[in-house]
Design an enzyme around this catalytic site. Structure first.
Site, PDB file in Angstrom:
ATOM      1  N   LYS A  20       3.198   9.887  -6.858  1.00 51.46           N
ATOM      2  CA  LYS A  20       2.257  10.236  -5.791  1.00 51.46           C
ATOM      3  C   LYS A  20       2.911   9.961  -4.432  1.00 51.46           C
ATOM      4  CE  LYS A  20      -1.358   7.801  -4.549  1.00 51.46           C
ATOM      5  NZ  LYS A  20      -1.176   7.637  -3.079  1.00 51.46           N
TER       6      LYS A  20
ATOM      7  N   GLN B 298       5.242  -2.643   6.575  1.00 48.46           N
ATOM      8  CA  GLN B 298       5.207  -1.191   6.346  1.00 48.46           C
ATOM      9  C   GLN B 298       3.948  -0.529   6.917  1.00 48.46           C
ATOM     10  OE1 GLN B 298       5.249  -1.806   1.910  1.00 48.46           O
ATOM     11  NE2 GLN B 298       3.919  -0.013   1.896  1.00 48.46           N
TER      12      GLN B 298
ATOM     13  N   GLY C 147      -3.208   4.268 -12.180  1.00 49.66           N
ATOM     14  CA  GLY C 147      -1.834   4.678 -11.867  1.00 49.66           C
ATOM     15  C   GLY C 147      -0.871   3.492 -12.034  1.00 49.66           C
ATOM     16  N   HIS C 148      -1.271   2.343 -11.479  1.00 53.49           N
ATOM     17  CA  HIS C 148      -0.424   1.152 -11.621  1.00 53.49           C
ATOM     18  C   HIS C 148      -0.296   0.757 -13.095  1.00 53.49           C
ATOM     19  CE1 HIS C 148      -2.056   0.331  -7.411  1.00 53.49           C
ATOM     20  NE2 HIS C 148      -0.753   0.328  -7.227  1.00 53.49           N
TER      21      HIS C 148
ATOM     22  N   GLY D 252      -1.299  -4.424  -4.909  1.00 56.11           N
ATOM     23  CA  GLY D 252      -2.584  -4.822  -5.480  1.00 56.11           C
ATOM     24  C   GLY D 252      -3.612  -3.715  -5.396  1.00 56.11           C
TER      25      GLY D 252
ATOM     26  N   SER E  91      -5.189   3.177  -4.333  1.00 52.23           N
ATOM     27  CA  SER E  91      -5.979   2.006  -3.935  1.00 52.23           C
ATOM     28  C   SER E  91      -6.926   2.382  -2.802  1.00 52.23           C
ATOM     29  CB  SER E  91      -5.049   0.890  -3.456  1.00 52.23           C
ATOM     30  OG  SER E  91      -4.086   0.635  -4.445  1.00 52.23           O
ATOM     31  N   ARG E  92      -6.514   3.332  -1.975  1.00 52.71           N
ATOM     32  CA  ARG E  92      -7.329   3.725  -0.820  1.00 52.71           C
ATOM     33  C   ARG E  92      -8.598   4.467  -1.227  1.00 52.71           C
ATOM     34  NH1 ARG E  92      -4.189   3.181   3.967  1.00 52.71           N
ATOM     35  NH2 ARG E  92      -2.025   2.782   3.428  1.00 52.71           N
TER      36      ARG E  92
ATOM     37  N   LEU F  28      -5.302  -2.717  -7.902  1.00 52.14           N
ATOM     38  CA  LEU F  28      -4.681  -1.947  -8.985  1.00 52.14           C
ATOM     39  C   LEU F  28      -5.656  -0.953  -9.610  1.00 52.14           C
ATOM     40  CD1 LEU F  28      -2.694  -4.804 -10.767  1.00 52.14           C
ATOM     41  CD2 LEU F  28      -1.963  -3.322  -8.892  1.00 52.14           C
TER      42      LEU F  28
ATOM     43  N   GLY G 226       5.445   5.383  -8.747  1.00 52.36           N
ATOM     44  CA  GLY G 226       4.635   6.571  -9.015  1.00 52.36           C
ATOM     45  C   GLY G 226       5.075   7.746  -8.149  1.00 52.36           C
TER      46      GLY G 226
HETATM   47  O1  PAF Z   1       3.864   1.873  -3.138  1.00 54.23           O
HETATM   48  C1  PAF Z   1       3.491   0.724  -2.792  1.00 54.23           C
HETATM   49  O2  PAF Z   1       2.477   0.202  -3.265  1.00 54.23           O
HETATM   50  C2  PAF Z   1       4.294  -0.031  -1.757  1.00 54.23           C
HETATM   51  O3  PAF Z   1       4.836   0.815  -0.802  1.00 54.23           O
HETATM   52  C3  PAF Z   1       5.404  -0.908  -2.396  1.00 54.23           C
HETATM   53  C4  PAF Z   1       6.451  -0.074  -3.089  1.00 54.23           C
HETATM   54  C5  PAF Z   1       4.782  -1.892  -3.380  1.00 54.23           C
HETATM   55  C6  PAF Z   1       6.109  -1.718  -1.294  1.00 54.23           C
HETATM   56  O4  PAF Z   1       5.220  -2.543  -0.614  1.00 54.23           O
END
Ligand code: PAF
Length: 288
Positions: free
Chosen positions: A152, A64, A39-40, A34, A189-190, A36, A150
């Protein structure tokens, strides 16, 4: 404008995509967390141009995040995400709960060898294991023909290709170019979390990588690492965590420009309390 169907559960995904598969239609999948951005959207547009049906997932995957504060502060903008997606060719948005993805704690560990011992893997212990857990789970639920990532997150891309090989999945992993703001900052997103001062400093990261790329005839690998770190660190708002110059396939560090056909420079930089990553191909065998 297409009508987007929002799905919350695995069985809704199964029911929605069953006839697509039965009719031999292709499914393109864009996994996201999310918040977004352009890039997305480029991934979604590419998926829409190559598949009959497009699925986007939005799930901030706790497994993660090695740093709990990072998980809490990760930007979440679900309404805006859906508005943005309405303008694209997406058919389904999968927005599961945590228990839908992990009905039980995921205890699987993946062995990526050297691939996750360097760069992000070395600085964010457990990060890629969490990425592999969620991506393998999402692949199992959506069962796409193609999935879009992506460049990146270059190390993530290499690791996901390895994951697909390890699990014997017949999913094409499609790498898409980095999308940048007008001033060169890689979209992320950051970026939403950057203070105005850090936002103003951040384009120096990409500018430095481009300048480095233009100097590979004049500098050896070791000198280039020092040069890039010093140049970015000159800005008081930026602090390099690592800059590694690596074989783009194995991610092993190189010590000379002749060590590999394809060589990539990957950087992680703290801009205040926000961690940004970027990369550039310094040598590319297919480069014209
Ligand atoms: O790149 C990301 O946004 C995340 O690492 C992913 C691939 C959606 C997995 O949570």
């Amino acid at each position: 404008m297409k009508t987007i169907h929002t799905l919350k559960t695995c069985s809704e995904v199964e029911q929605s995509l069953w006839s697509t598969r039965e009719n031999g239609k292709s499914i393109g999948f864009v996994p996201t967390m999310g918040a977004l951005h352009g890039g997305h959207i480029s991934l979604v547009e590419r998926a829409a141009s190559e598949n009959d049906v497009v699925v986007v997932s939005i799930f901030v995957n706790p497994t993660q995040f090695n740093n709990p504060n990072d998980l809490v502060s990760y930007p979440r903008t679900p309404e805006k995400d859906l508005e943005l997606l309405e303008k694209t060719g997406v058919d389904y948005v999968f927005m599961p709960s945590e228990t839908e993805i992990y009905p039980q704690p995921d205890t699987r560990t993946f062995n990526f060898g050297q691939l996750d011992k360097v760069m992000e893997g070395a600085h964010r212990p457990g990060h890629f294991n969490g990425v592999a857990q969620v991506v393998s789970r999402l692949f199992d639920i959506v069962k796409p023909n193609r999935a879009y990532f992506g460049q990146k997150d270059y190390q993530q891309l290499v690791i996901i290709r390895q994951l697909v090989r390890m699990l014997g999945l017949s999913i094409d992993i499609i790498a898409c170019p980095i999308v940048r703001e007008a001033d060169g900052l890689a979209m992320s997103s950051r970026n939403l979390l950057l203070s105005p001062e850090c936002r103003a400093s951040a384009p120096l990261i990409h500018r430095t990588l481009v300048e480095a790329c233009n100097q590979i005839e004049q500098m050896n690998v070791k000198d280039m690492i020092g040069w890039v770190e010093a140049r970015v660190n000159q800005d008081k708002n930026l602090r390099v965590e690592y800059f590694e110059i690596s074989n783009a396939e194995t991610l092993e560090p190189v010590s000379s420009w002749t060590d590999a056909e394809n060589i990539i420079g990957c950087i992680a930089v703290w801009a205040g309390s926000v961690r940004l990553i970027d990369n550039i191909f310094l040598k590319h065998s297919t480069k014209g």
